[in-house]
Design a protein around this motif. Structure first.
Motif, mmCIF file in Angstrom:
data_model
loop_
_atom_site.group_PDB
_atom_site.id
_atom_site.type_symbol
_atom_site.label_atom_id
_atom_site.label_comp_id
_atom_site.label_asym_id
_atom_site.label_seq_id
_atom_site.Cartn_x
_atom_site.Cartn_y
_atom_site.Cartn_z
ATOM 1 N N SER A 67 0.796 -1.133 0.083
ATOM 2 C CA SER A 67 -0.113 0.069 -0.154
ATOM 3 C C SER A 67 0.798 1.293 0.023
ATOM 4 N N ASP A 68 2.042 1.204 0.782
ATOM 5 C CA ASP A 68 2.873 2.577 0.641
ATOM 6 C C ASP A 68 3.409 2.501 -0.775
ATOM 7 N N ARG A 69 3.777 1.510 -1.500
ATOM 8 C CA ARG A 69 4.332 1.451 -2.766
ATOM 9 C C ARG A 69 3.418 2.374 -3.787
ATOM 10 N N VAL A 70 1.981 1.869 -3.605
ATOM 11 C CA VAL A 70 0.972 2.220 -4.623
ATOM 12 C C VAL A 70 0.361 3.556 -3.883
ATOM 13 N N GLY A 71 0.797 4.180 -2.782
ATOM 14 C CA GLY A 71 0.322 5.569 -2.391
ATOM 15 C C GLY A 71 -1.036 5.596 -1.596
ATOM 16 N N ILE A 72 -1.488 4.367 -1.187
ATOM 17 C CA ILE A 72 -2.664 4.426 -0.591
ATOM 18 C C ILE A 72 -2.622 3.944 0.887
ATOM 19 N N LYS A 73 -3.168 4.435 1.783
ATOM 20 C CA LYS A 73 -3.206 3.868 3.072
ATOM 21 C C LYS A 73 -3.557 2.602 3.180
ATOM 22 N N GLU A 74 -3.053 1.858 4.288
ATOM 23 C CA GLU A 74 -3.202 0.507 4.488
ATOM 24 C C GLU A 74 -4.514 -0.103 4.617
ATOM 25 N N ASN A 75 -5.255 0.668 5.415
ATOM 26 C CA ASN A 75 -6.611 0.263 5.732
ATOM 27 C C ASN A 75 -7.543 0.590 4.770
ATOM 28 N N LYS A 76 -7.392 1.487 3.804
ATOM 29 C CA LYS A 76 -8.233 1.893 2.861
ATOM 30 C C LYS A 76 -7.868 0.702 1.549
ATOM 31 N N PHE A 77 -6.576 0.593 1.304
ATOM 32 C CA PHE A 77 -6.238 -0.679 0.501
ATOM 33 C C PHE A 77 -7.065 -1.976 0.825
ATOM 34 N N ARG A 78 -6.788 -2.241 2.144
ATOM 35 C CA ARG A 78 -7.277 -3.613 2.655
ATOM 36 C C ARG A 78 -9.061 -3.405 2.188
ATOM 37 N N ARG A 79 -9.919 -2.433 2.559
ATOM 38 C CA ARG A 79 -11.237 -2.240 2.300
ATOM 39 C C ARG A 79 -11.354 -2.426 0.585
ATOM 40 N N LEU A 80 -10.675 -1.622 0.148
ATOM 41 C CA LEU A 80 -10.777 -1.749 -1.418
ATOM 42 C C LEU A 80 -10.903 -3.137 -2.115
ATOM 43 N N ASN A 81 -10.177 -3.895 -1.333
ATOM 44 C CA ASN A 81 -9.789 -5.423 -1.897
ATOM 45 C C ASN A 81 -10.417 -6.638 -1.201
ATOM 46 N N ASP A 82 -11.136 -5.868 -0.053
ATOM 47 C CA ASP A 82 -11.767 -7.061 0.649
ATOM 48 C C ASP A 82 -10.720 -8.190 1.060
ATOM 49 N N LEU A 83 -9.654 -7.465 1.601
ATOM 50 C CA LEU A 83 -8.515 -8.485 2.271
ATOM 51 C C LEU A 83 -8.612 -8.425 3.861
ATOM 52 N N ASP A 84 -8.200 -9.590 4.558
ATOM 53 C CA ASP A 84 -8.209 -9.824 5.804
ATOM 54 C C ASP A 84 -6.841 -9.247 6.310
ATOM 55 N N LYS A 85 -6.967 -8.604 7.550
ATOM 56 C CA LYS A 85 -5.753 -8.141 8.053
ATOM 57 C C LYS A 85 -4.853 -9.319 8.173
ATOM 58 N N GLY A 86 -3.459 -9.055 7.768
ATOM 59 C CA GLY A 86 -2.336 -9.731 7.702
ATOM 60 C C GLY A 86 -2.119 -10.502 6.458
ATOM 61 N N GLU A 87 -3.282 -10.637 5.574
ATOM 62 C CA GLU A 87 -3.302 -11.528 4.521
ATOM 63 C C GLU A 87 -2.085 -10.904 3.503
ATOM 64 N N ARG A 88 -1.216 -11.759 3.033
ATOM 65 C CA ARG A 88 0.040 -11.279 2.018
ATOM 66 C C ARG A 88 -0.606 -10.811 0.818
ATOM 67 N N ILE A 89 0.060 -10.100 -0.034
ATOM 68 C CA ILE A 89 0.011 -9.725 -1.226
ATOM 69 C C ILE A 89 0.919 -10.690 -1.999
ATOM 70 N N GLU A 90 0.145 -11.547 -3.156
ATOM 71 C CA GLU A 90 0.604 -12.374 -4.016
ATOM 72 C C GLU A 90 1.151 -11.836 -5.054
ATOM 73 N N ALA A 91 2.290 -12.272 -5.385
ATOM 74 C CA ALA A 91 2.884 -11.742 -6.799
ATOM 75 C C ALA A 91 2.185 -12.421 -7.842
ATOM 76 N N GLY A 92 1.894 -11.292 -8.911
ATOM 77 C CA GLY A 92 1.266 -11.712 -10.271
ATOM 78 C C GLY A 92 -0.267 -11.209 -10.185
ATOM 79 N N LYS A 93 -0.863 -11.263 -8.925
ATOM 80 C CA LYS A 93 -2.220 -10.835 -8.833
ATOM 81 C C LYS A 93 -2.615 -9.464 -9.023
ATOM 82 N N TYR A 94 -3.950 -9.103 -9.501
ATOM 83 C CA TYR A 94 -4.279 -7.842 -9.559
ATOM 84 C C TYR A 94 -4.957 -7.027 -8.373
ATOM 85 N N TYR A 95 -4.687 -5.898 -7.823
ATOM 86 C CA TYR A 95 -5.331 -5.337 -6.806
ATOM 87 C C TYR A 95 -5.980 -4.152 -7.323
#
Length: 526
Positions: free
Chosen positions: A342-370
């Motif tokens: 989220s730092d790399r794409v310039g979005i706050k972590e909590n907002k990025f998590r909400r935008l992508n329906d991610l659970d807290k602590g879930e890892r970002i996987e290489a090759g996937k789109y967010y």
């Protein structure tokens, strides 16, 4: 005049073949499916297209030659289109463009199976120089054509417009069509429809008709993945064929040499017939709530075109460069934490998590789109057929629909409620009490491959269809594989006896085939 008996017999056979072909000329229907479109053809356009269909069958000898080329090359074309997420229907364009002649050259100096000019070829990462001309390589050129067509479709969301842009270019097609067909699922064909699309329909009808059977020629193609530098002369001895034979089928190697910059695909023809495993045939019956054939339905095939990626795909891992299903998005270049990404794409972590329906602590996987903006309440298509290994989250990401909306529309809350073959609603809410329909899910069996220590040899043949379900709903055992150093999707697929496409579908892996060390892959062993 005395007629030689052999000549007379040849004359009779030719006459019989001619009459046989004429008797089975397919007729242009009033309506057909193309990619994810319904195409309706009015009577005048049907007559026009029928003339082109008839012309394909007019010369039996020429038709037979073309039929043999279709037998050899079409399995490769189908595979590469499918791997690229392009509708397999686009395969007929290669017949239209070159007649599947590898060194075909047009009056405008377009070359090869898919008729690329040099500049366009280089745009889709084909090598064209004095050593290599990828336009004459059936594997490389098909990958290039798929990339070009997919990019054009990102502008139109309509495969007819994308196809015509193959002839006119993107600018010409946009000027010709405007936005009238963008996102349309039904296309009406009449006398004013672009001639290139009508000519394509003629090839689809001529070579895609049930009357067109692939007669066994007693030959099949073998593909060898070769890392140079080497020569066709050296490979000929290794494969037990003549050097001239390799030159004839590998016209892309301009001087008979294979450079060492990457792995190349060398093909040659073998005599004989491969044993084909019998297909499991499902009795045809009217569609019911819990039965039906999944792989032939638009809902199943359209999933291959999602997520739909637009924009500058060469910089997909950077923010503000691509769209994912017409929403701003980004592709993960490597596996990492939510905070780092989220730092790399310039979005706050909590907002990025909400935008992508991610659970807290879930890892970002290489090759996937967010996504970097809110997903939609509905998808662009009405339904999705669940495949083995998919989760509610992976489906929501595939189509850009909010996870909560997906759950609400289908009255389903947990992943363990998902079953392969379920038909999920992506637009309309399911009525209270309605059971989720389920279809018989079938998938292509993997291409037969022979692996040696130095390279992979792939025998190309049409893959039989086998069922992934038994009466209880599943005949596969689920395992989890943790990616270790040096492993590739290909190596993992061979280890478990599955296809690369299946691995990608089960784990929502993007078109670049990126996996990372430590990544956990879900695998359904047959």
């Amino acid at each position: 005049m005395k007629i030689n008996s052999t000549t007379y017999l040849f004359f009779i056979l030719t006459l019989f073949t001619s009459h046989h072909l004429l008797a089975q000329i397919p007729q242009v229907p009033a309506e057909l499916e193309f990619a994810d479109l319904i195409v309706r053809i009015n009577p005048q356009a049907r007559r026009e297209i029928q003339l082109d269909v008839d012309a394909q069958y007019r010369n039996p000898s020429y038709f037979k030659v073309k039929q043999d080329r279709v037998n050899l090359y079409m399995p490769i074309i189908e595979r590469e289109l499918r791997n690229s997420g392009v509708p397999v229907d686009l395969k007929y364009l290669a017949i239209q463009e070159s007649g599947l002649i590898g060194n075909a050259v047009s009056t405008s100096n377009a070359v090869g199976f898919w008729q690329f000019k040099q500049g366009t070829a280089e745009e889709v990462f084909l090598r064209v120089d004095n050593q290599v001309d990828d336009r004459k390589n059936i594997v490389s050129s098909t990958k290039g054509a798929a990339l070009y067509l997919k990019k054009q479709n990102n502008s139109f969301d309509n495969w007819m417009c994308a196809l015509v842009s193959y002839q006119m270019g993107l600018g010409g097609a946009k000027a010709y069509f405007g936005t009238q067909y963008n996102g349309k699922q039904v296309v009406d064909v009449d006398r004013n429809t672009h001639w290139y699309f009508k000519k394509f329909l003629a090839h689809k009808i001529a070579f895609g008709s049930s009357n067109f059977t692939l007669a066994g020629s007693g030959h099949y193609l073998v593909e060898e993945r070769v890392q140079g530098p080497t020569t066709l002369s050296a490979l000929a001895k290794k494969y037990g064929v003549s050097e001239q034979h390799l030159k004839d089928y590998n016209l892309w190697a301009n001087n008979g040499r294979i450079p060492g910059d990457r792995i190349y695909t060398v093909i040659y023809v073998k005599d004989g017939s491969l044993p084909v495993q019998p297909a499991i045939i499902t009795e045809s019956r009217p569609s019911t709530q819990n039965s039906g054939s999944a792989t032939s339905s638009p809902s199943y095939t359209q999933a291959n075109s999602y997520p739909r990626i637009g924009g500058n795909t060469t910089k997909a891992s950077l923010p503000d460069q691509i769209t994912v299903n017409n929403l701003n998005g980004v592709q993960a270049a490597q596996s990492t934490t939510q905070r780092t990404f989220s730092d790399r794409v310039g979005i706050k972590e909590n907002k990025f998590r909400r935008l992508n329906d991610l659970d807290k602590g879930e890892r970002i996987e290489a090759g996937k789109y967010y996504y970097t903006e809110k997903k939609n309440a509905s998808a662009q298509v009405a339904t999705h057929i669940v495949r083995p290994g998919e989760t509610l989250w992976s489906i929501s990401q595939k189509y850009g629909i909010k996870l909560s909306a997906l759950k609400s529309k289908n009255r389903i809350r947990k992943d363990n409620e998902l079953k392969a073959g379920m038909v999920l609603n992506l637009q309309e809410h399911r009525k209270r009490g309605d059971e989720i329909p389920r279809v018989n899910l079938t998938t292509p069996a993997p291409t037969r491959q022979v692996v040696s220590s130095s390279q992979t040899s792939t025998v190309t043949q049409p893959a039989p269809v086998t069922s992934t379900q038994n009466s209880s709903g599943a005949s596969s055992s689920r395992v989890t594989h943790t990616v270790s150093s040096g492993e590739t999707l290909y190596a993992i697929s061979k280890k478990y006896g599955v296809t690369i496409n299946q691995l990608k579908d089960w784990n929502n892996i993007g078109t670049q085939n990126i996996i990372s060390i430590g990544q956990k892959l879900v695998i359904f062993r047959p």
